[in-house]
Design an enzyme around this catalytic site. Structure first.
Site, mmCIF file in Angstrom:
data_model
loop_
_atom_site.group_PDB
_atom_site.id
_atom_site.type_symbol
_atom_site.label_atom_id
_atom_site.label_comp_id
_atom_site.label_asym_id
_atom_site.label_seq_id
_atom_site.Cartn_x
_atom_site.Cartn_y
_atom_site.Cartn_z
ATOM 1 C CD GLU A 183 -22.247 19.298 -3.837
ATOM 2 O OE1 GLU A 183 -22.307 17.712 -4.463
ATOM 3 O OE2 GLU A 183 -20.704 19.003 -3.387
ATOM 4 C CD1 TRP A 188 -25.031 15.816 -7.183
ATOM 5 C CD2 TRP A 188 -25.542 17.161 -9.004
ATOM 6 N NE1 TRP A 188 -24.397 16.437 -6.883
ATOM 7 C CE2 TRP A 188 -24.814 17.767 -7.958
ATOM 8 C CE3 TRP A 188 -25.209 17.746 -10.260
ATOM 9 C CZ2 TRP A 188 -24.014 19.012 -8.218
ATOM 10 C CZ3 TRP A 188 -24.301 19.241 -10.538
ATOM 11 C CH2 TRP A 188 -24.190 19.328 -9.347
ATOM 12 C CE1 TYR A 255 -14.762 18.108 -4.565
ATOM 13 C CE2 TYR A 255 -17.411 18.649 -4.266
ATOM 14 C CZ TYR A 255 -16.314 18.153 -3.367
ATOM 15 O OH TYR A 255 -16.472 18.073 -2.335
ATOM 16 C CD GLU A 290 -18.620 18.058 -0.088
ATOM 17 O OE1 GLU A 290 -18.594 17.750 -1.907
ATOM 18 O OE2 GLU A 290 -20.032 17.660 0.121
#
Length: 367
Positions: A183, A188, A255, A290
């Protein structure tokens, strides 16, 4: 006589090695090749931390929430190297032992392991997340020429030692999929796009692979590259890609499009097609590295969303991983447990010929 010679020749011929590690073990090469073949018609179901803990339990032998629901573990188990740095030496050694046991047990049962790395910032506080006023942009410090480069090498030494401790029942090295710095297109994590340049990230990736492979002699890793979903074209996907000679598997974490930020199946498929098409073109593996819907409030999510996505557009994705089931949280879980509203639908997902679970894997480490 001729048949015997041909049998001997084919039996002893080493498997074709498409990995970036030309010294990869036979089991690692076979895993790559078998995953590539499997992805043409199936996908492995994977769950993060599945056998370490689950919804309301921790540390039970041979247990997973998935097994409690359908009678078999996920085909692939996700683990994490977060415990191998930033702690006292005795704690690191215990974490390494526990993690090794988990990976070896999965291998001896016939399953596969994928390894993430929520790497605590090695030059500042803040953990693996970026925290304003606390975190430092560590990538520039740990790459060659950086002031913390030697410290990073010591951390990699721990990982290399752990990798070479993974031995199966017959003493062979256990292959794993290693997925560091995931990611990276988000902000983040301290290795995210806002905290290092594309060239710094590529340098970090190349050094990490070369040091593990060439200096430490780790030959049981399949290297996976997995941004989040912040791309819409192949060109955008490859902005921080270090090059085909440094990556075995391409993937994506997503997600947002599967329910977290509103459901958009078309957008999820479009992005996965970019990943899958690149893998086909470059003879790489591809995976949905993911995903998941926290708490799974949509009781038909498994077939109406996830399976629908995976079966679209001739995607060739060797696995799909949903995130963990927290021990204590009543809401933070991504796979069903006994009594959950999505259990009947998950059983449909499990029974579909497209999805593979641990019981379905037959000699995935052999030719």
């Amino acid at each position: 006589m001729i048949l015997g010679l041909l049998y001997t020749f084919f039996w002893n011929t080493p498997p074709k090695n498409h990995l970036i590690d030309k010294k990869a073990t036979a089991e690692t090469i076979n895993l790559f090749n078998n995953l590539k073949e499997i992805s043409k018609a199936h996908t492995l179901f994977a769950h993060q931390h599945a056998t370490e803990y689950g919804h309301g339990w921790k540390g039970d032998e041979d247990r997973s929430d998935v097994k409690s629901v359908v009678g078999t573990h996920p085909a692939m188990i996700g683990v994490d190297l977060s415990g191998l740095s930033g702690r006292a030496s005795r704690i690191i050694q215990q974490n390494a032992y526990d993690l090794k046991k988990n990976v070896v047990n999965t291998y001896n049962r016939g399953g596969v392991t994928t390894v993430a790395w929520h790497f605590a910032n090695p030059v500042s506080g803040g953990g693996f997340y970026w925290r304003d006023s606390i975190s430092k942009p560590a990538v520039k410090y740990i790459i060659p020429g950086g002031e913390a480069h030697e410290k990073y090498k010591l951390i990699l030494n721990e990982i290399g030692q752990w990798a070479k401790s993974l031995k199966g029942a017959n003493g062979e090295l256990v292959p794993v999929i290693f997925r560091p710095f995931h990611e990276f297109d988000g902000d983040w994590f301290w290795w995210g796009a806002a905290h290092c340049t594309p060239e710094e990230f590529k340098t970090l990736w190349k050094f990490t692979v070369s040091y593990l492979r060439d200096e430490l002699g780790v030959h049981n890793f399949i290297y996976a590259f997995s941004p989040d979903n912040k791309f819409n074209t192949e060109e955008e996907y490859l902005v921080r890609y270090p090059g085909d000679e440094w990556v075995d598997m391409v993937g994506m974490d997503n997600y947002a499009d599967v329910g977290r930020d509103g459901l958009n199946i078309e957008r999820a498929v479009k992005k996965l097609k970019i990943v899958s098409d690149y893998a086909k073109k470059k003879n790489k593996l591809a995976a949905f590295t993911e995903t998941g819907l926290e708490s799974i409030p949509n009781e038909k999510w498994w077939t109406d969303v996830l399976l629908k996505i995976m079966k679209s557009e001739d995607l060739e994705l060797c696995y799909v991983l949903v995130w963990r089931n927290d021990i204590n949280s009543p809401t933070h879980y991504y796979a069903p447990y006994p009594g959950h509203i999505s259990v009947p639908n998950f059983k449909e997902f499990y029974e579909d010929d497209f999805t593979l679970f641990e019981e379905d894997l037959k000699d995935i480490y052999n030719k």
